[in-house]
Design a protein around this motif. Structure first.
Motif, short mmCIF file in Angstrom:
data_model
loop_
_atom_site.label_atom_id
_atom_site.label_comp_id
_atom_site.label_asym_id
_atom_site.label_seq_id
_atom_site.Cartn_x
_atom_site.Cartn_y
_atom_site.Cartn_z
N PRO A 68 9.05 73.15 80.75
CA PRO A 68 9.29 73.02 79.83
C PRO A 68 10.41 74.50 79.71
N GLY A 69 11.75 74.91 79.04
CA GLY A 69 11.69 76.56 78.72
C GLY A 69 12.86 76.39 80.03
N ASP A 70 12.77 75.55 81.11
CA ASP A 70 12.91 76.46 82.09
C ASP A 70 14.77 76.41 81.95
N GLU A 71 15.05 77.74 81.81
CA GLU A 71 17.24 77.84 81.56
C GLU A 71 17.69 78.13 82.23
N VAL A 72 17.24 78.18 83.92
CA VAL A 72 18.02 78.18 84.86
C VAL A 72 18.45 76.54 85.28
N GLY A 73 16.83 76.17 85.02
CA GLY A 73 17.19 74.22 85.04
C GLY A 73 18.01 73.85 84.02
N GLY A 74 17.70 74.49 82.90
CA GLY A 74 18.98 74.05 81.61
C GLY A 74 20.21 74.55 82.09
N ARG A 75 20.54 74.89 82.59
CA ARG A 75 22.35 75.63 83.16
C ARG A 75 22.53 75.12 84.14
N TRP A 76 21.87 74.23 84.89
CA TRP A 76 21.74 73.27 86.06
C TRP A 76 23.01 71.72 85.49
N VAL A 77 21.08 71.59 84.26
CA VAL A 77 22.50 70.04 84.05
C VAL A 77 23.34 70.23 83.01
N ARG A 78 23.44 71.59 82.31
CA ARG A 78 25.12 72.01 81.31
C ARG A 78 25.78 72.00 82.36
N GLU A 79 25.88 72.86 83.88
CA GLU A 79 26.91 72.38 84.63
C GLU A 79 27.12 71.87 85.64
#
Length: 376
Positions: free
Chosen positions: A13-24
Motif C-alpha cells: 500500500p502507498g507504493d508511489e513508484v508502483g503507482g507511477r508505473w501504473v500511471r505511465e
C-alpha cells in the motif's frame, strides 16, 4: 479488475513508484512485465525487482476474488461508480483498489464523513469524548470513519453504532480478518451495519508500516480528521498530518495540560488545527455553510432581565443593612426621585423591602446577586 487485484497482492500500500508505473505504463503492461520478470521497470533496483517478481509468481487474482466473495467483500477500483474520487488526491500513492465489506456505497458514504482517531491506550476521558463526538456526528447524519483499533477508534465506532448511525472501519489487513482479535465482534457488527474497508487482499496480516500507510486512506476519504487523544509519537498524528497535506480540516479535542496522552493534540492545536469540544463544532467546519453550533451562554439569572438603570439601582444597595433613597441614588449615579421610583419597582418584584426611611435587599435578591458573581 484482475490486473489491479494482481497488483494489490504484489505491491505494498502507498507504493508511489508502483503507482507511477501504473500511471505511465498502464495496469496491463505493469502486470505483464512483473509476470515475465525479465526487464525491470524504471526506478526499481535489481533486488527490489526480484522481490516483486517473486511475489508476482505467487499472486492469483481469481483466488483472491473468490476469498473476498466468501467473506462478503468486493473490490472497488478507480473509475467505477463506487470509487470515492477524493482518494485521487493521493496522487501516485492512491490505492490500486479497495476491498469493501458491507452493503452501503463507499462513495456515497465518503461524501459526508469525518475521521475520529486517537490513542489506543486512551483514558476514560478520551473514550468518553470519542464516543460522544461519534454519537453526535451520527445523529447529524455524518459517517464516522476510524481504524477499528483499541482505545479511541473502538470508542468512536461504538458511539456511532450506539446512536444507530453509520460508521466505517479502515483496516491495515485483509477485510476478511479481524484485527485486533479482541474487536472481532465489533468489526463483524460494523460490517453488518456499516463498512469495513482495506487495501490489502484477503488473508493479509498487518505490519507497523501498513498501519502508518493505512492512515493516509482515512485522511483522504473524509472531510476532516478529529484527534481525540494522542501522545507525541501517536500514529493518529500521521492521519492528521496527511489530512493537512490533502487540504482537509484538522481538529483536536484538548485534554489536561499535564496528560502525556494529550501532548500530541496540544501540539496540533498550537499549529493550524482547530479546537473542538462537541459534534456541533466539528460540523461547523466540515459541513455546509450555515451549519453553526448554538451560541454558548451561561445560565440566565432573574436580574439579567431587569432594565439596565433598574439593575444599577439594585447594585447601589449595600450588601447588609439599609440605605436611604438618597444614598442609593448616589451609588446608582441618578437622582433621588428616579432611585425612589425604581426602588418601588424592585419592591414589587421582590428584590427590596422598606424599613422606615431606608431600603434593604431581600433574601431573594441576595441569592440572585450571589449567583451572578464569578466565584474566582
Amino acid at each position: 479488475m484482475l490486473g489491479r487485484v494482481f497488483l494489490a497482492r504484489v505491491l505494498e500500500p502507498g507504493d508511489e513508484v508502483g503507482g507511477r508505473w501504473v500511471r505511465e505504463h498502464g495496469v496491463v503492461e505493469v502486470v505483464r512485465r512483473l509476470r515475465e520478470g525479465q526487464r525491470a521497470l524504471p526506478g526499481a533496483s535489481g533486488k527490489r525487482w526480484a522481490g516483486l517478481c517473486a511475489r508476482a509468481g505467487k499472486a492469483d487474482p481469481h483466488r483472491d476474488l473468490a476469498a473476498a466473495r466468501s467473506a462478503g467483500a468486493r473490490f472497488v477500483i478507480p473509475g467505477t461508480a463506487e470509487w470515492p474520487r477524493q482518494l485521487d488526491d493521493l496522487g501516485d500513492a492512491r490505492p490500486l483498489g479497495l476491498w469493501v465489506r458491507g452493503g452501503p456505497s463507499l462513495r456515497m458514504w465518503a461524501l459526508r464523513s469525518v475521521a475520529v482517531v486517537g490513542a489506543r491506550a486512551c483514558t476514560e476521558y478520551g473514550a468518553h469524548m470519542a464516543a460522544t463526538l461519534a454519537a453526535g456526528l451520527a445523529e447529524r447524519g455524518w459517517v464516522v470513519v476510524s481504524g477499528g483499533a483499541y482505545g479511541v477508534d473502538g470508542a468512536a465506532h461504538r458511539g456511532a453504532l450506539g446512536a444507530g448511525g453509520a460508521t466505517a472501519a479502515v483496516l491495515a489487513c485483509g477485510v476478511d480478518r479481524s484485527y485486533p482479535p479482541g474487536h472481532t465482534a465489533l468489526i463483524t457488527r460494523i460490517a453488518e451495519q456499516g463498512l469495513v474497508v482495506g487495501e490489502l487482499p484477503p488473508g493479509d496480516h498487518p505490519t507497523p508500516s501498513r498501519f502508518v500507510l493505512r492512515n493516509r486512506v482515512i485522511a483522504a476519504l473524509t472531510r476532516g480528521t478529529v484527534v481525540v487523544e494522542a501522545a507525541c509519537r501517536s500514529g493518529s498524528l500521521v492521519t492528521a498530518r496527511a489530512a493537512r497535506r490533502l487540504g482537509r480540516h484538522v481538529m483536536g479535542v484538548p485534554g489536561p495540560a499535564t496528560s502525556a496522552l494529550s501532548a500530541g493534540v496540544h501540539e496540533l492545536l498550537r499549529g493550524d488545527a482547530v479546537l473542538v469540544g462537541d459534534a456541533a463544532e466539528v460540523v461547523e467546519l466540515v459541513g455546509a455553510m450555515g451549519e453553526l453550533p448554538p451560541e454558548r451562554r451561561g445560565p440566565v439569572l432573574p436580574t439579567d432581565l431587569l432594565e439596565p438603570r433598574t439593575r444599577r439601582t439594585l447594585a447601589g444597595l449595600p450588601g447588609r443593612g439599609t440605605a436611604t433613597a438618597a444614598e442609593v441614588a448616589r451609588g446608582a449615579q441618578t437622582t433621588k426621585d428616579d432611585a425612589t421610583a425604581r426602588l418601588y419597582e424592585l419592591r414589587a418584584l421582590g428584590y427590596v423591602e422598606r424599613h422606615g426611611d431606608g431600603w434593604k435587599l431581600t433574601r431573594q435578591a441576595m441569592i440572585s446577586i450571589r449567583g451572578g458573581r464569578n466565584p474566582c
